[in-house]
Scaffold this active site. Sequence first.
Site, PDB file in Angstrom:
ATOM      1  N   GLU A 140       0.828  -1.207   0.000  1.00 23.98           N
ATOM      2  CA  GLU A 140       0.000   0.000   0.000  1.00 23.98           C
ATOM      3  C   GLU A 140       0.862   1.257   0.000  1.00 23.98           C
ATOM      4  O   GLU A 140       1.803   1.367   0.800  1.00 23.98           O
ATOM      5  CB  GLU A 140      -0.877   0.026   1.256  1.00 23.98           C
ATOM      6  N   ASP A 175      -5.781   1.661  -1.785  1.00 22.97           N
ATOM      7  CA  ASP A 175      -6.505   2.499  -0.823  1.00 22.97           C
ATOM      8  C   ASP A 175      -6.921   3.773  -1.575  1.00 22.97           C
ATOM      9  O   ASP A 175      -6.078   4.611  -1.911  1.00 22.97           O
ATOM     10  CB  ASP A 175      -5.598   2.816   0.369  1.00 22.97           C
ATOM     11  N   GLN A 201      -9.494  -0.233  -0.259  1.00 23.42           N
ATOM     12  CA  GLN A 201      -9.955   0.434   0.975  1.00 23.42           C
ATOM     13  C   GLN A 201     -10.542   1.793   0.610  1.00 23.42           C
ATOM     14  O   GLN A 201     -10.132   2.401  -0.385  1.00 23.42           O
ATOM     15  CB  GLN A 201      -8.803   0.603   1.968  1.00 23.42           C
ATOM     16  N   GLU A 237     -12.041   1.675   5.782  1.00 29.49           N
ATOM     17  CA  GLU A 237     -10.940   2.138   6.615  1.00 29.49           C
ATOM     18  C   GLU A 237     -11.022   3.655   6.747  1.00 29.49           C
ATOM     19  O   GLU A 237     -10.220   4.391   6.177  1.00 29.49           O
ATOM     20  CB  GLU A 237      -9.592   1.730   6.011  1.00 29.49           C
TER      21      GLU A 237
HETATM   22  O1  LIG Z   1      -3.228   3.749   6.821  1.00 28.36           O
HETATM   23  C1  LIG Z   1      -3.644   2.951   5.981  1.00 28.36           C
HETATM   24  O2  LIG Z   1      -4.189   3.323   4.946  1.00 28.36           O
HETATM   25  C2  LIG Z   1      -3.566   1.526   6.186  1.00 28.36           C
HETATM   26  O3  LIG Z   1      -4.081   0.795   5.379  1.00 28.36           O
HETATM   27  C3  LIG Z   1      -2.906   0.962   7.362  1.00 28.36           C
HETATM   28  O4  LIG Z   1      -2.871  -0.419   7.211  1.00 28.36           O
HETATM   29  C4  LIG Z   1      -1.529   1.431   7.676  1.00 28.36           C
HETATM   30  O5  LIG Z   1      -0.890   1.910   6.633  1.00 28.36           O
HETATM   31 MG   LIG Z   2      -5.190   1.796   3.882  1.00 29.53          MG
END
Ligand SMILES: O=C(O)C(=O)[C@@H](O)CO
Ligand SMILES: [Mg+2]
Length: 258
Positions: A140, A175, A201, A237
């Site tokens: 990530e 993400d 995410q 998240e």
């Molecule tokens: O902060 C994020 O985005 C994450 O996915 C955590 O797992 C730490 O990097």
């Molecule tokens: Mg993340």
Amino acid sequence: MPKFSANLGFLWPDRPLLDRIDAAARAGFRAIELHWPYDVSAEAVRERCGRHGLLLLGINTPLGRVDAGEFGLGAVPGREADFERGFLQALEWAEAAGAGAIHVMAGVVAPERKEAGRATLIGNLRKAAALAPETTLLLEGINQRDKPGYFYSTIAEKADVIGQTGAPNVRIMFDVYHAGVSEGDIFRKLAAYLPLIGHVQIAAVPSRAEPDEGEIDYAHVLAELDRLGYRGWVGCEYKPRAGTDEGLAWTRTLNVTL
Ligand SMILES: O=C(O)C(=O)[C@@H](O)CO
Ligand SMILES: [Mg+2]
């Protein structure tokens, strides 16, 4: 509609981990993901997930010396032995808890050590991927505003490292929050890197709150993931604006079924 997992690093921050698992099940989630659960027994987490029929998706590798500014060790030259120790700890915990993925944290690397960091990360990942062929290793990027100096922030850099590593079990953790802050152009990147994406995410940009505000229209992002044929999980998240349960009103706004 994609499948959603509760990221218990951020959701229900007001209670202990095992209670957060109960809360996720009560809210209707079918899967969870964790950040650094190492102070809780893996067996207890497995038992609690099993009680609710929840899938445990993944955890992160240990951060290293947080007081010295470390945030993962995967790409930190000279820390290979500590990386391996931390990775084995993560693997042992993940296997005991029943988690299928480990987010390998790259860490903070000074700009002048970037090339050495890249070689370090590729070497560490090759070893880790061979040690854990049944586990998905996720990479990530983290945006530079949240974590200045983090080794990478763009999807392309992760794809390049995956290509160089040459291991089939290393995948991108896409993400959307970090990608939105760092580079944008989300739809094109989802399409371009879809075959390499192991997990997604979400959180609002720029607030990192529930995905129902800010500059990214998540109704469109979720529809695009469907259109592209993404079959993986989408990790929630985000940092709730207030109570996590009240905050789940975003699922109704976006017509999402957990
Ligand atoms: O902060 C994020 O985005 C994450 O996915 C955590 O797992 C730490 O990097
Ligand atoms: Mg993340």
